[in-house]
Design a protein around this motif. Structure first.
Motif, short mmCIF file in Angstrom:
data_model
loop_
_atom_site.label_atom_id
_atom_site.label_comp_id
_atom_site.label_asym_id
_atom_site.label_seq_id
_atom_site.Cartn_x
_atom_site.Cartn_y
_atom_site.Cartn_z
N ASP A 92 -5.55 18.00 4.60
CA ASP A 92 -5.22 17.37 3.32
C ASP A 92 -6.31 16.37 2.90
N GLY A 93 -6.17 15.85 1.68
CA GLY A 93 -7.18 14.95 1.13
C GLY A 93 -7.34 13.67 1.92
N PHE A 94 -6.24 13.17 2.50
CA PHE A 94 -6.33 11.94 3.29
C PHE A 94 -7.27 12.13 4.48
N GLY B 283 -9.69 5.30 2.78
CA GLY B 283 -11.02 5.04 2.25
C GLY B 283 -11.22 5.40 0.80
N ALA B 284 -10.18 5.91 0.11
CA ALA B 284 -10.33 6.28 -1.30
C ALA B 284 -10.63 5.05 -2.15
N ASP B 285 -11.40 5.25 -3.19
CA ASP B 285 -11.77 4.15 -4.08
C ASP B 285 -10.81 4.03 -5.26
N ASP B 286 -10.15 5.14 -5.63
CA ASP B 286 -9.23 5.07 -6.76
C ASP B 286 -8.35 6.30 -6.76
N PHE B 287 -7.35 6.29 -7.66
CA PHE B 287 -6.39 7.38 -7.78
C PHE B 287 -6.27 7.84 -9.21
N LEU B 288 -6.10 9.12 -9.40
CA LEU B 288 -5.71 9.69 -10.69
C LEU B 288 -4.49 10.57 -10.47
N THR B 289 -3.52 10.46 -11.35
CA THR B 289 -2.29 11.23 -11.22
C THR B 289 -2.34 12.44 -12.15
N LYS B 290 -1.97 13.59 -11.63
CA LYS B 290 -1.92 14.81 -12.44
C LYS B 290 -0.72 14.76 -13.37
N PRO B 291 -0.84 15.29 -14.59
CA PRO B 291 -2.06 15.81 -15.22
C PRO B 291 -3.03 14.67 -15.55
#
Length: 469
Positions: A60-62, A98-106
């Protein structure tokens, strides 16, 4: 600004949509459909930013993000996680990986490009500082082995909010870990920010008494606060204001109602980044300083002096003001090294440079020219004043003994000094040559003396001829 962006998602239509949106904005887009391929492409192509889906099979992305941040080659690539997950716990998990930011779909286009531009600006600046650090290390100016891992050193946070409930909450969350200052007034906050060494500004975008975006803009316009991270507290109704703020230079945000864990993680991320950025900037300035100074004495080196003297002579031509140069040499210095060793010789050089520093003016430039030779450049100074300074320095050298740091050696030393003054349309090489000729005359005449060479070469050459006879 153009950049290479890696888009990672196991759903092909999602990849194609993001690829199309980014390509229209002239970004170079590469794609991957699983975590393993994403890691391989990131390592080989080193993209400028990664848009990473969270929900993928096998890896997964994590986990992908954790591996990217654990690899020194890819650790500094910004990662934006694109996910259908909207729970605060998921955002916290992503930030901790370690992610810098989040975007929620859509994905909202305005939010996408605001975050992409913000993170790319930051990465470009950090890349430049890292490159300079690596270059300085390769040249031996600084040692990369000396650097320590970044850690929060009781960081200082300024919270700017006029909501009493929100302020109390911030105080409870931050009090144990950070030094926190609470300020509801925008004007007072600006004074505090410019005068204090803060690591983070937390600003509410929902204010009844000031314009928060105006404050963010001012923070970015002041030299003292231009690099200060800004974390904003945002209501759902303030999304348009947030997007404008991202363009201004806001680094991160937390949506209300505030999740304590998310706020803590985002705060820590910004402060660690600030401390890392400060270290890079400090090493850059340190490398610049070391590149133009002599490591033994701390005086400027020959290269810097030559460039400085050229600039000073150009200015002197416009101002019609003379520039004087002193070149001095420690008499019989070779005997010191041969008799007492280079350690004692180094002690003498260091003490000699200290005495130069106490004898010249603040506007003068002192440098180590090489070996036991030193140069002092004196702007807006005539020959008589420069000769007086040279004579005072000669006496300070001759009248006070030199002691080695081990206390076992005490030496009586003298120096010879050549002085000259600039003339019209003269370059630094010619001026230094005439000062050097005056120095050699001082040595030929018996050492421990000052010889001044006037701008009129014929007068000086005639005097040399008389001395030779």
């Amino acid at each position: 600004m153009s950049a290479r962006i890696l888009v990672v998602d196991d759903v092909i239509p999602n990849v194609k949509i993001l690829e199309a949106k980014l390509s229209v904005e002239y970004y170079d887009v590469v794609t991957a459909y699983n975590g393993a391929d994403a890691l391989k492409i990131a390592e080989e192509q080193l993209p400028d930013l990664i848009l990473l889906d969270v929900m993928m099979p096998q890896m997964d992305g994590f986990e992908v993000c954790r591996r990217l941040k654990a690899d020194q080659r890819t650790a500094h690539i910004p990662v934006i996680m694109v996910t259908a997950l909207s729970e605060a716990a998921d955002r916290v998990q992503g930030l901790e990986s370690g992610a810098d930011d989040f975007l929620t779909k859509p994905v909202d286009d305005l939010a996408l490009f605001a975050r992409v531009k913000s993170l790319l600006r930051l990465k470009m600046m950090m890349d430049e500082f890292r490159l300079r650090e690596e270059t300085s290390s390769e040249l031996g100016v600084i040692s990369m082995s000396d650097r320590k891992e970044e850690a929060i050193q009781r960081a200082r946070i300024l919270v700017i909010d006029d909501n009493e409930y929100s302020v109390r909450m911030m105080k409870e969350i931050y009090a144990e870990t950070y030094d926190i200052t609470l300020e509801p007034n925008m004007e007072e906050a600006q004074v505090l920010l410019r005068g204090g060494d803060y690591d983070l500004a937390v600003i509410s975008l929902d204010s009844a008494t000031y314009d928060p975006l105006r404050l963010c803009s001012k923070i970015r316009s002041f030299e003292e606060t231009r690099q200060l991270p800004i974390l904003t507290l945002v209501d759902e109704s303030d999304k348009d204001k947030l997007l404008k703020g991202m363009d201004i230079g806001i680094n991160d945000y937390v949506m209300r109602p505030i999740d304590t864990n998310e706020l803590i993680v985002r705060t820590r991320t910004q402060i660690l980044r600030k401390q890392y950025q400060d270290r890079l900037r400090h090493n850059f300035h340190r490398s610049m300083e070391l590149a133009v100074t002599d490591s033994l004495t701390g005086l400027y080196n020959r290269r810097y002096m030559s460039n400085h003297l050229d600039a000073m002579l150009q200015r002197a031509k416009m101002d019609y003001k003379p520039v004087c140069v002193l070149i001095m040499d420690i008499d019989f210095f070779k005997n010191v090294n041969d008799t007492h060793g280079h350690d004692v010789g180094d002690d003498v050089i260091k003490e000699f440079s200290c005495r130069i520093g106490t004898s010249v003016r603040g506007i003068d430039l002192a440098c180590r020219y090489g070996g036991e030779e030193f140069v002092v450049v004196m702007p807006d100074t005539d020959l008589s004043v420069a000769s007086g300074v040279a004579e005072r320095l000669r006496r300070q050298i001759a009248e006070k003994q030199f002691s080695a740091s081990n206390g076992g050696v005490v030496l009586d030393l003298t120096c010879s000094i050549g002085v000259t003054v600039s003339r019209e349309k003269e370059d630094s090489e010619s001026l230094l040559k005439r000062a050097d000729e005056a120095l050699y005359k001082a040595k030929r005449d018996g050492r421990n003396r000052v010889v001044a060479a006037p701008a009129n070469v014929e007068v000086f050459e005639k005097a040399q001829g008389v001395a030779a006879r």
